[in-house]
Design a protein around this motif. Structure first.
Motif, PDB file in Angstrom:
ATOM      1  N   ASN A 192       0.851  -1.711  -0.235  1.00 54.20           N
ATOM      2  CA  ASN A 192      -0.014   0.082   0.139  1.00 54.20           C
ATOM      3  C   ASN A 192       0.799   1.207   0.052  1.00 54.20           C
ATOM      4  O   ASN A 192       2.187   1.224   0.305  1.00 54.20           O
ATOM      5  CB  ASN A 192      -0.962   0.090   0.825  1.00 54.20           C
ATOM      6  CG  ASN A 192      -0.505  -0.070   2.490  1.00 54.20           C
ATOM      7  OD1 ASN A 192       0.903   0.088   3.060  1.00 54.20           O
ATOM      8  ND2 ASN A 192      -0.500  -1.340   2.830  1.00 54.20           N
ATOM      9  N   GLU A 194       0.509   5.171   1.027  1.00 59.04           N
ATOM     10  CA  GLU A 194      -0.143   6.004   2.969  1.00 59.04           C
ATOM     11  C   GLU A 194       0.842   7.557   3.102  1.00 59.04           C
ATOM     12  O   GLU A 194       1.741   7.700   2.779  1.00 59.04           O
ATOM     13  CB  GLU A 194      -0.997   5.424   3.622  1.00 59.04           C
ATOM     14  CG  GLU A 194      -1.821   4.585   2.737  1.00 59.04           C
ATOM     15  CD  GLU A 194      -3.385   3.886   4.171  1.00 59.04           C
ATOM     16  OE1 GLU A 194      -3.002   5.139   5.127  1.00 59.04           O
ATOM     17  OE2 GLU A 194      -2.812   3.041   4.422  1.00 59.04           O
ATOM     18  N   ASP A 230      -6.793  -2.453  -3.315  1.00 61.56           N
ATOM     19  CA  ASP A 230      -7.115  -2.539  -2.295  1.00 61.56           C
ATOM     20  C   ASP A 230      -6.936  -1.047  -2.271  1.00 61.56           C
ATOM     21  O   ASP A 230      -7.823  -0.242  -1.712  1.00 61.56           O
ATOM     22  CB  ASP A 230      -7.553  -3.320  -1.598  1.00 61.56           C
ATOM     23  CG  ASP A 230      -7.873  -4.306  -1.844  1.00 61.56           C
ATOM     24  OD1 ASP A 230      -8.407  -5.106  -2.873  1.00 61.56           O
ATOM     25  OD2 ASP A 230      -8.150  -5.377  -0.640  1.00 61.56           O
ATOM     26  N   ASN A 231      -5.931  -0.001  -1.705  1.00 64.69           N
ATOM     27  CA  ASN A 231      -5.260   0.189  -1.483  1.00 64.69           C
ATOM     28  C   ASN A 231      -5.319   1.550  -2.817  1.00 64.69           C
ATOM     29  O   ASN A 231      -4.838   1.152  -4.489  1.00 64.69           O
ATOM     30  CB  ASN A 231      -3.799   0.380  -1.365  1.00 64.69           C
ATOM     31  CG  ASN A 231      -3.487   2.066  -1.212  1.00 64.69           C
ATOM     32  OD1 ASN A 231      -1.972   2.288  -1.977  1.00 64.69           O
ATOM     33  ND2 ASN A 231      -3.259   2.470   0.364  1.00 64.69           N
ATOM     34  N   ASN A 233      -4.143   4.150  -3.518  1.00 60.96           N
ATOM     35  CA  ASN A 233      -2.489   4.526  -4.378  1.00 60.96           C
ATOM     36  C   ASN A 233      -2.173   3.668  -5.370  1.00 60.96           C
ATOM     37  O   ASN A 233      -1.677   4.019  -6.296  1.00 60.96           O
ATOM     38  CB  ASN A 233      -2.139   5.538  -3.665  1.00 60.96           C
ATOM     39  CG  ASN A 233      -2.952   6.749  -2.345  1.00 60.96           C
ATOM     40  OD1 ASN A 233      -3.494   7.440  -3.626  1.00 60.96           O
ATOM     41  ND2 ASN A 233      -2.442   7.309  -2.118  1.00 60.96           N
ATOM     42  N   ASN A 234      -2.044   2.759  -5.145  1.00 65.06           N
ATOM     43  CA  ASN A 234      -1.928   2.137  -5.516  1.00 65.06           C
ATOM     44  C   ASN A 234      -2.291   1.449  -7.053  1.00 65.06           C
ATOM     45  O   ASN A 234      -1.369   1.580  -8.043  1.00 65.06           O
ATOM     46  CB  ASN A 234      -1.294   0.855  -4.565  1.00 65.06           C
ATOM     47  CG  ASN A 234      -0.185   0.479  -4.391  1.00 65.06           C
ATOM     48  OD1 ASN A 234       0.144   1.091  -3.649  1.00 65.06           O
ATOM     49  ND2 ASN A 234      -0.539  -1.094  -3.646  1.00 65.06           N
ATOM     50  N   HIS A 295      -6.039  -7.828   6.603  1.00 66.25           N
ATOM     51  CA  HIS A 295      -4.747  -7.017   6.720  1.00 66.25           C
ATOM     52  C   HIS A 295      -4.059  -8.831   6.524  1.00 66.25           C
ATOM     53  O   HIS A 295      -3.254  -8.168   5.459  1.00 66.25           O
ATOM     54  CB  HIS A 295      -4.234  -6.093   7.687  1.00 66.25           C
ATOM     55  CG  HIS A 295      -4.338  -6.743   8.995  1.00 66.25           C
ATOM     56  ND1 HIS A 295      -5.016  -7.116   9.606  1.00 66.25           N
ATOM     57  CD2 HIS A 295      -3.092  -6.467  10.144  1.00 66.25           C
ATOM     58  CE1 HIS A 295      -4.415  -7.464  10.697  1.00 66.25           C
ATOM     59  NE2 HIS A 295      -3.506  -7.536  11.006  1.00 66.25           N
ATOM     60  N   THR A 360      -3.866   4.414  10.490  1.00 72.55           N
ATOM     61  CA  THR A 360      -4.475   2.736   9.427  1.00 72.55           C
ATOM     62  C   THR A 360      -4.561   2.310  10.519  1.00 72.55           C
ATOM     63  O   THR A 360      -4.421   0.459  10.801  1.00 72.55           O
ATOM     64  CB  THR A 360      -3.995   3.092   8.240  1.00 72.55           C
ATOM     65  OG1 THR A 360      -4.280   4.319   7.424  1.00 72.55           O
ATOM     66  CG2 THR A 360      -4.062   1.657   7.319  1.00 72.55           C
TER      67      THR A 360
END
Length: 496
Positions: A192, A194, A230-231, A233-234, A295, A360
């Motif tokens: 991810n 962040e 799911d992220n 930004n990814n 996670h 997070t």
């Protein structure tokens, strides 16, 4: 006569024999020192704390000074390796410069170790350590004998580094200061991206993403990028640059567009189960884990993806994932205690130690605990890590920390940073109190025994007590579990 076995040997660094590590007690630094020691180099170093890693290094006959002192740096040292925590005014660093000793960063040393190997790196804001450990566990149980360097300690084997005999080199790659750009892996995982460590990225998430893209471009055309979509930004990074990136790309996540799609996640106490749809192979697999949390299902899928990519059988991978029991300080259940007044409160308290220091990560810890123990009160002892992080993510911390039933806030672990007025523990506690959901208890003492007395006197039983943070809070949780304290009512103090 030519010996074919020489083809598999890593060439020794010419004119380098004695290597000194400034800040050797960190898991990354200690891991590199371990590998180099086992390769035959003379290793020494310094740190300011006598932790578990230092004790493990002592078993390798590595000389370690528990103080940064200019006298430790001598003319017979060929190379000095420094961690990112070392300041420019460090006396050992200054002396090394004056003696014209070669000085390199931890990441540069890691790069040299990986130079002649099949490099596998794991990057991302969260989940790197656990994912790295999962991959190592699978590879080792599959008899691939990989080399491994990680940012955490495996709970079962107590390993944080291992020198293997095969071509595979598995390492957690740190993006916090851009140092991962030194590395040249063949496969990379991004868990991810962040808002974290933005002080190294002009306080911009866009700059951070650009640097990640720069790193991905370094993966060779025959290599592979494994990314959790799911992220957001990814997802956007891969979608926007899919025509630029020529490597194999494997996506994973609960996202409907993922190549490896997770679904039907279930949690039964500390264990979890989910199904994994491999779209290209048109098959669905059941995966069972002995650790909890969405996670960790994602971390396991990343480990599955890379293991499958290099050719391991899916039945074997699933079997070995189930054997993974976790990392120390990652939702680490230390044990159980009864409350101070056991005559009145007869139910026990579950003690958990967790390294998470970003909102997070803390949110995931809270959600996981709530899912497992629905009928227990959740109490958190939080040690903020760095003034800069507290300042940059203040609103997120206020929101997330207000989700617990009772909150103790300790002094900020500065990690060498200068004090920031509106980013200290007292300011954070005031802001959380002002939100009106819970009233935090601020403990401004730096004496661990006083801290324990404050906390223990307020426990009633049937609770989950989580020690949360990346600083030295684990020293407090260790004392707590060892019961090396006694409650004296006249020593109990609290701010609120």
């Amino acid at each position: 006569m030519f010996n074919k076995n020489c083809l598999n040997k890593i060439p020794k660094m010419k004119n380098i024999n004695h290597i000194y590590f400034i800040g050797i007690g960190g898991s990354g630094m200690g891991g590199i020192a371990t590998i180099l020691a086992k390769q035959g180099y003379k290793i020494s170093g310094s740190d300011i704390s006598n932790n578990f890693i230092i004790k493990k290094l002592n078993l390798l006959n590595i000389k370690i000074y528990l103080k940064h002192d200019a006298k430790n740096i001598t003319n017979n040292i060929d190379l000095v390796v420094i961690s990112t925590a070392i300041k420019k005014n460090n006396p050992e660093l200054i002396t090394a410069k004056n003696l014209n000793i070669i000085i390199i960063s931890r990441a540069q040393m890691l790069t040299e170790l990986m130079r002649f190997s099949y490099g596998i790196t794991i990057t991302g804001t969260h989940g790197k350590t656990t994912t790295t450990a999962m991959i190592y566990t699978i590879f080792k149980l599959a008899m691939l004998d990989p080399t491994f360097i990680n940012g955490g300690i495996l709970k079962d084997s107590k390993e944080f580094a291992y020198l293997g005999s095969s071509k595979y080199f598995i390492a957690e790659a740190d993006e916090s200061d851009r140092s991962f750009l030194y590395l040249n892996p063949i496969i990379n995982i991004i868990t991810n991206i962040e808002n974290e460590h933005l002080d190294f990225y002009k306080n911009s998430i866009e700059v951070l993403k650009k640097i990640f893209l720069q790193f991905l471009k370094k993966i060779p055309f025959y290599g592979c990028i494994i990314v959790c979509i799911d992220n957001i930004n990814n997802y956007n990074l891969i979608k926007k640059n899919k025509n630029i990136l020529k490597q194999n790309i494997i996506t994973y996540g609960f996202h409907k567009n993922a190549d490896l799609q997770l679904y039907n996640y279930q949690q039964n106490n500390y264990k979890s189960r989910f199904f994994l749809l491999e779209k290209k192979k048109k098959r669905s697999l059941e995966i069972n884990l002995n650790i909890p949390g969405y996670h960790n299902a994602l971390n396991a899928t990343a480990a599955f993806a890379i293991s499958s990519y290099i050719g391991l059988n899916h039945v074997m991978i699933i079997k070995f994932l189930k054997k993974f029991v976790g990392i120390k300080r990652r939702f680490d259940i230390l044990g159980f205690l009864f409350p101070y007044n056991k005559k009145i409160y007869k139910k026990d308290i579950i003690i958990i130690d967790d390294y998470g220091h970003h909102p997070t990560e803390i949110d995931i810890t809270i959600k996981t605990a709530r899912q497992i123990w629905k009928n227990r009160k959740l109490i958190m002892v939080f040690q903020p890590h760095r003034y800069s992080r507290t300042k940059n993510l203040l609103n997120e911390f206020i929101k997330i920390l207000s989700k617990v039933d009772k909150l103790f806030i300790l002094n900020v672990f500065s990690a060498g940073e200068n004090f920031i007025k509106n980013a200290n523990s007292e300011y954070l506690a005031q802001k959380i109190k002002k939100l009106g959901i819970i009233i935090p208890i601020l403990i401004q003492s730096n004496n661990n025994y006083t801290i324990i007395q404050n906390i223990y006197s307020k426990l009633k039983g049937n609770e989950i007590l989580i020690f949360q943070g990346a600083g030295d809070i684990n020293n407090i949780s260790s004392l707590f579990m060892n019961k090396k304290f006694r409650i004296e009512k006249n020593q109990i103090n609290n701010k609120y």
